[in-house]
Design a protein around this motif. Structure first.
Motif, PDB file in Angstrom:
ATOM      1  N   GLU A  46      -5.258  24.685  12.577  1.00 39.72           N
ATOM      2  CA  GLU A  46      -6.042  23.493  12.887  1.00 39.72           C
ATOM      3  C   GLU A  46      -6.049  23.229  14.389  1.00 39.72           C
ATOM      4  O   GLU A  46      -5.088  23.554  15.088  1.00 39.72           O
ATOM      5  N   THR A  47      -7.126  22.631  14.873  1.00 40.51           N
ATOM      6  CA  THR A  47      -7.241  22.356  16.309  1.00 40.51           C
ATOM      7  C   THR A  47      -6.445  21.108  16.712  1.00 40.51           C
ATOM      8  O   THR A  47      -5.988  21.009  17.844  1.00 40.51           O
ATOM      9  N   GLU A  48      -6.271  20.174  15.785  1.00 41.06           N
ATOM     10  CA  GLU A  48      -5.568  18.924  16.085  1.00 41.06           C
ATOM     11  C   GLU A  48      -4.068  19.165  16.237  1.00 41.06           C
ATOM     12  O   GLU A  48      -3.447  19.824  15.406  1.00 41.06           O
ATOM     13  N   GLU A  49      -3.496  18.636  17.302  1.00 37.99           N
ATOM     14  CA  GLU A  49      -2.054  18.708  17.476  1.00 37.99           C
ATOM     15  C   GLU A  49      -1.414  17.503  16.787  1.00 37.99           C
ATOM     16  O   GLU A  49      -1.954  16.396  16.817  1.00 37.99           O
ATOM     17  N   LEU A  50      -0.261  17.723  16.195  1.00 38.07           N
ATOM     18  CA  LEU A  50       0.458  16.664  15.490  1.00 38.07           C
ATOM     19  C   LEU A  50       1.621  16.187  16.343  1.00 38.07           C
ATOM     20  O   LEU A  50       2.269  16.985  17.031  1.00 38.07           O
ATOM     21  N   ASN A  58       5.422  16.525  20.623  1.00 36.02           N
ATOM     22  CA  ASN A  58       4.344  17.361  20.111  1.00 36.02           C
ATOM     23  C   ASN A  58       4.942  18.340  19.107  1.00 36.02           C
ATOM     24  O   ASN A  58       5.824  19.125  19.440  1.00 36.02           O
ATOM     25  N   ARG A  61       0.446  22.577  15.916  1.00 39.21           N
ATOM     26  CA  ARG A  61      -0.740  22.539  15.060  1.00 39.21           C
ATOM     27  C   ARG A  61      -0.400  23.048  13.664  1.00 39.21           C
ATOM     28  O   ARG A  61       0.433  23.937  13.512  1.00 39.21           O
TER      29      ARG A  61
END
Length: 132
Positions: A46-50, A58, A61
């Motif tokens: 996924e492109t979104e970082e969690l 951080n 992903r």
């Protein structure tokens, strides 16, 4: 015991061709140390970082699993991997010798294990594959 990291274990490839839902081609091959039978985890990144809600650290992903596969064909710069995920079910078969024998003897119930290979789940070009 050595603390050296095996560089082969860090190998991450990209999907460059989808032959069918069971067979994929990756952009790594024998030049990268791969061998027939090597196993890969195939995933979409996924492109979104969690971020951790408590520390704001951080976390990276999320990897969305597509399946696992084994190398079945090697070339210098590419390899073909085939899905190796399976599901096991029990198939019940009713066997009757013939019409008259079933009246006298009844039918035989046989349970057979049935193994089905599962396809990769929605593989796409540029998905990743990492050596297991």
């Amino acid at each position: 015991m050595s603390n050296e990291v095996n560089p082969k274990r860090q190998l991450i490839a990209s999907i460059v061709k989808i032959i069918n839902e069971y067979t994929l081609v990756i952009n790594k091959g024998s030049d990268h140390g791969l061998k027939i039978g090597d196993q890969f985890l195939v995933y979409f990144l996924e492109t979104e970082e969690l971020f951790d809600p408590e520390t704001n650290e951080n976390l990276g992903r999320l990897e969305i699993l597509r399946g696992t596969g084994s190398v079945i064909h090697l070339q210098e710069k590419i390899a073909t991997i085939k899905s190796n995920r399976t599901t096991k079910t029990i198939r019940t078969i009713k066997r009757t010798p013939n019409q008259w024998a079933s009246v006298l003897l009844g039918s035989e119930i046989v349970e057979q294990p049935d193994v089905e290979v599962l396809p990769f789940e929605y593989p796409a070009l540029n998905d990743k594959a990492k050596l297991l």
